[in-house]
Design an enzyme around this catalytic site. Structure first.
Site, PDB file in Angstrom:
ATOM      1  N   SER A   1      44.136   7.817  24.311  1.00 36.97           N
ATOM      2  CA  SER A   1      43.530   6.931  25.308  1.00 36.97           C
ATOM      3  C   SER A   1      42.513   5.979  24.692  1.00 36.97           C
ATOM      4  O   SER A   1      42.116   4.992  25.324  1.00 36.97           O
ATOM      5  CB  SER A   1      42.862   7.752  26.414  1.00 36.97           C
ATOM      6  OG  SER A   1      43.798   8.548  27.100  1.00 36.97           O
TER       7      SER A   1
ATOM      8  N   GLY B   1      44.567   1.495  27.601  1.00 46.23           N
ATOM      9  CA  GLY B   1      44.834   0.136  28.053  1.00 46.23           C
ATOM     10  C   GLY B   1      44.794  -0.067  29.552  1.00 46.23           C
ATOM     11  O   GLY B   1      44.357   0.782  30.327  1.00 46.23           O
TER      12      GLY B   1
ATOM     13  N   CYS C   1      44.330  10.488  34.723  1.00 43.66           N
ATOM     14  CA  CYS C   1      43.801   9.318  34.013  1.00 43.66           C
ATOM     15  C   CYS C   1      44.708   8.091  34.202  1.00 43.66           C
ATOM     16  O   CYS C   1      44.805   7.580  35.301  1.00 43.66           O
ATOM     17  CB  CYS C   1      43.593   9.667  32.540  1.00 43.66           C
ATOM     18  SG  CYS C   1      42.529   8.492  31.658  1.00 43.66           S
TER      19      CYS C   1
ATOM     20  N   ASN D   1      37.377   9.458  30.323  1.00 47.04           N
ATOM     21  CA  ASN D   1      37.615   8.378  29.370  1.00 47.04           C
ATOM     22  C   ASN D   1      38.487   7.338  30.036  1.00 47.04           C
ATOM     23  O   ASN D   1      39.714   7.439  30.019  1.00 47.04           O
ATOM     24  CB  ASN D   1      38.286   8.907  28.098  1.00 47.04           C
ATOM     25  CG  ASN D   1      38.787   7.776  27.214  1.00 47.04           C
ATOM     26  OD1 ASN D   1      38.278   6.666  27.279  1.00 47.04           O
ATOM     27  ND2 ASN D   1      39.794   8.051  26.404  1.00 47.04           N
TER      28      ASN D   1
ATOM     29  N   GLY E   1      38.462   2.885  31.363  1.00 46.09           N
ATOM     30  CA  GLY E   1      37.792   1.603  31.534  1.00 46.09           C
ATOM     31  C   GLY E   1      38.222   0.881  32.793  1.00 46.09           C
ATOM     32  O   GLY E   1      37.691  -0.186  33.104  1.00 46.09           O
TER      33      GLY E   1
ATOM     34  N   HIS F   1      39.605  14.387  33.276  1.00 50.93           N
ATOM     35  CA  HIS F   1      40.455  15.202  32.407  1.00 50.93           C
ATOM     36  C   HIS F   1      40.222  16.697  32.639  1.00 50.93           C
ATOM     37  O   HIS F   1      39.339  17.294  32.020  1.00 50.93           O
ATOM     38  CB  HIS F   1      40.190  14.858  30.943  1.00 50.93           C
ATOM     39  CG  HIS F   1      40.803  13.558  30.523  1.00 50.93           C
ATOM     40  ND1 HIS F   1      42.037  13.484  29.905  1.00 50.93           N
ATOM     41  CD2 HIS F   1      40.361  12.284  30.645  1.00 50.93           C
ATOM     42  CE1 HIS F   1      42.328  12.222  29.663  1.00 50.93           C
ATOM     43  NE2 HIS F   1      41.329  11.470  30.102  1.00 50.93           N
TER      44      HIS F   1
ATOM     45  N   GLU G   1      41.921  19.139  31.611  1.00 51.84           N
ATOM     46  CA  GLU G   1      42.280  19.969  30.452  1.00 51.84           C
ATOM     47  C   GLU G   1      41.130  20.142  29.477  1.00 51.84           C
ATOM     48  O   GLU G   1      41.162  21.023  28.605  1.00 51.84           O
ATOM     49  CB  GLU G   1      43.485  19.350  29.719  1.00 51.84           C
ATOM     50  CG  GLU G   1      43.162  18.234  28.763  1.00 51.84           C
ATOM     51  CD  GLU G   1      42.809  16.909  29.453  1.00 51.84           C
ATOM     52  OE1 GLU G   1      42.381  15.967  28.757  1.00 51.84           O
ATOM     53  OE2 GLU G   1      42.971  16.820  30.680  1.00 51.84           O
TER      54      GLU G   1
END
Length: 373
Positions: A47, A240, A265, A307, A309, A350, A352
């Site tokens: 990522s 991205g 995500c 994580n 953007g 996340h 995990e």
């Protein structure tokens, strides 16, 4: 690690430091991560493809590196920025130093940077393009090169990190530090995992919960998955902008209502786009291992690893069909959603990862129950 290096941002701000890892020049989107540990997991998370990652914790590298903690076949970050890179890796699990690891994988980094000032700058001005160089310290020359650095908005990076062909995954938790519970007993449930940049620990969690995953490339057609013996579909994380991943959005749109779906995500964002929503870019994103998320169904607060953007715009979703299930308590952004009629749900964070340490693992069990029911 004594050679000079420089980080130049597209707005003209620059930071001098020392070379860390591979000597050379690299570019990407400058972002920051607030986690205190887990730098190797960050380095190897697909990522982070195309990003210059700044660690806000001041000392990085003190416990070295070990292959056991890698989330993929190697680092994906474009560059690495730290305040102080430890010259000592004091850990019985360590197989080498951070500097040697970065050098071996040709990752250009910079240490000795005032990471507090850099983080405050990115929080104020937003994530932006940057260049790290050990070969050229001329700020103006590097600024001229900035026009060749692509913007993250509109960039499809999932196609750069996905697998080339389908493969089965059978490995559960191999580390004695990873999981204390026994794997889910009973028959295995076959599922299709669409790889937009999958992390290994997600696959391990799926195996632990009693799934038998087959991982498919990001551009796999819905017809191929429907023609398999998969009883559910998992949409992975990835790098991205989700909007250019049109092939993934098309596949998910065709799978909706045909098989149960769980996304994390980027997979969460792609599911939202398949629902008809929009996913705009955040100013500086969410990256760290300490983000509080509220489960609106239970009222419970989870400490999460994040994580991303980009973020789902709740106002663009049809609330007669889609329900927001989780919100970020720092800024009230969407962290989870589910379809009210179809078996499909997702989270932005996340589960995990282990900051809670297992606050969010129930989501994998929820996916299994959704398929069984």
């Amino acid at each position: 690690m004594t050679d000079e290096a420089i980080l130049v941002l597209e707005d003209g701000r620059s930071f001098l430091g020392r070379s860390l890892g591979y000597a050379g020049e690299t570019f990407g989107e400058a972002v920051f991560n607030t986690a205190m540990t887990g730098y190797q997991e960050i380095l190897t998370d697909p990522s982070y493809k195309g990003q210059l990652v700044t660690m806000t914790y001041p000392l990085i590298g003190n416990y070295g590196v070990t292959e056991e903690d890698e989330e993929s076949e190697g680092p994906h970050v474009a560059g690495f920025v730290v305040r102080e890179a430890s010259g000592i890796d004091s850990n019985f699990r360590s197989t080498g130093s951070l500097h040697a690891y970065l050098e071996r994988h040709r990752i250009v980094g910079i240490s000795g940077v005032d990471s507090r000032a850099l983080t405050r700058h990115l929080r104020t001005r937003g994530a932006m393009r940057g260049i790290i160089s050990t070969t050229c310290l001329d700020e103006q020359l590097l600024l001229k090169k900035m026009s060749d650095v692509p913007q993250m908005t509109g960039l499809d990076l999932a196609s750069a990190v996905t697998c080339k062909k389908p493969y089965p995954w059978t490995e559960g938790f191999v580390s004695p530090f990873a999981q204390s519970e026994e794997p889910e007993p009973g028959p295995k449930i076959k599922i299709a995992v669409i790889d937009f940049g999958i992390k290994r620990n997600i696959l391990r969690c799926l195996v632990h919960e009693g799934f038998e995953p087959t991982v498919y490339p990001a551009d796999t057609a819905a017809e191929e998955i429907l023609g398999s013996d998969a009883r559910g579909v998992f949409l992975s994380n990835g790098p991205g902008d989700p909007e250019p991943v049109t092939y993934g959005i098309e596949t998910v749109s065709k799978l909706l209502g045909e098989l149960p779906i769980f996304g994390i995500c980027l997979g969460h964002q792609i599911l939202a786009l398949a629902f008809g929503g929009r996913v705009p870019k955040l100013k500086f994103g969410h990256r760290g291992a300490n983000h509080p998320v509220k489960n609106l169904e239970t009222g419970r607060v989870e400490i999460t690893s994040q994580n991303h953007g980009f973020c789902v715009d709740a106002a663009t979703l049809d609330d007669s069909e889609v329900e927001i299930t989780h919100i970020n308590l720092n800024d009230d952004t969407v962290e989870g959603l589910r379809h009210k009629q179809l078996p499909a749900f997702s989270v932005q964070y996340h589960p995990e990862s282990s900051p809670g340490p297992q606050d969010s693992r129930y989501l994998f069990k929820k996916f299994r129950e959704q398929i069984e029911n």
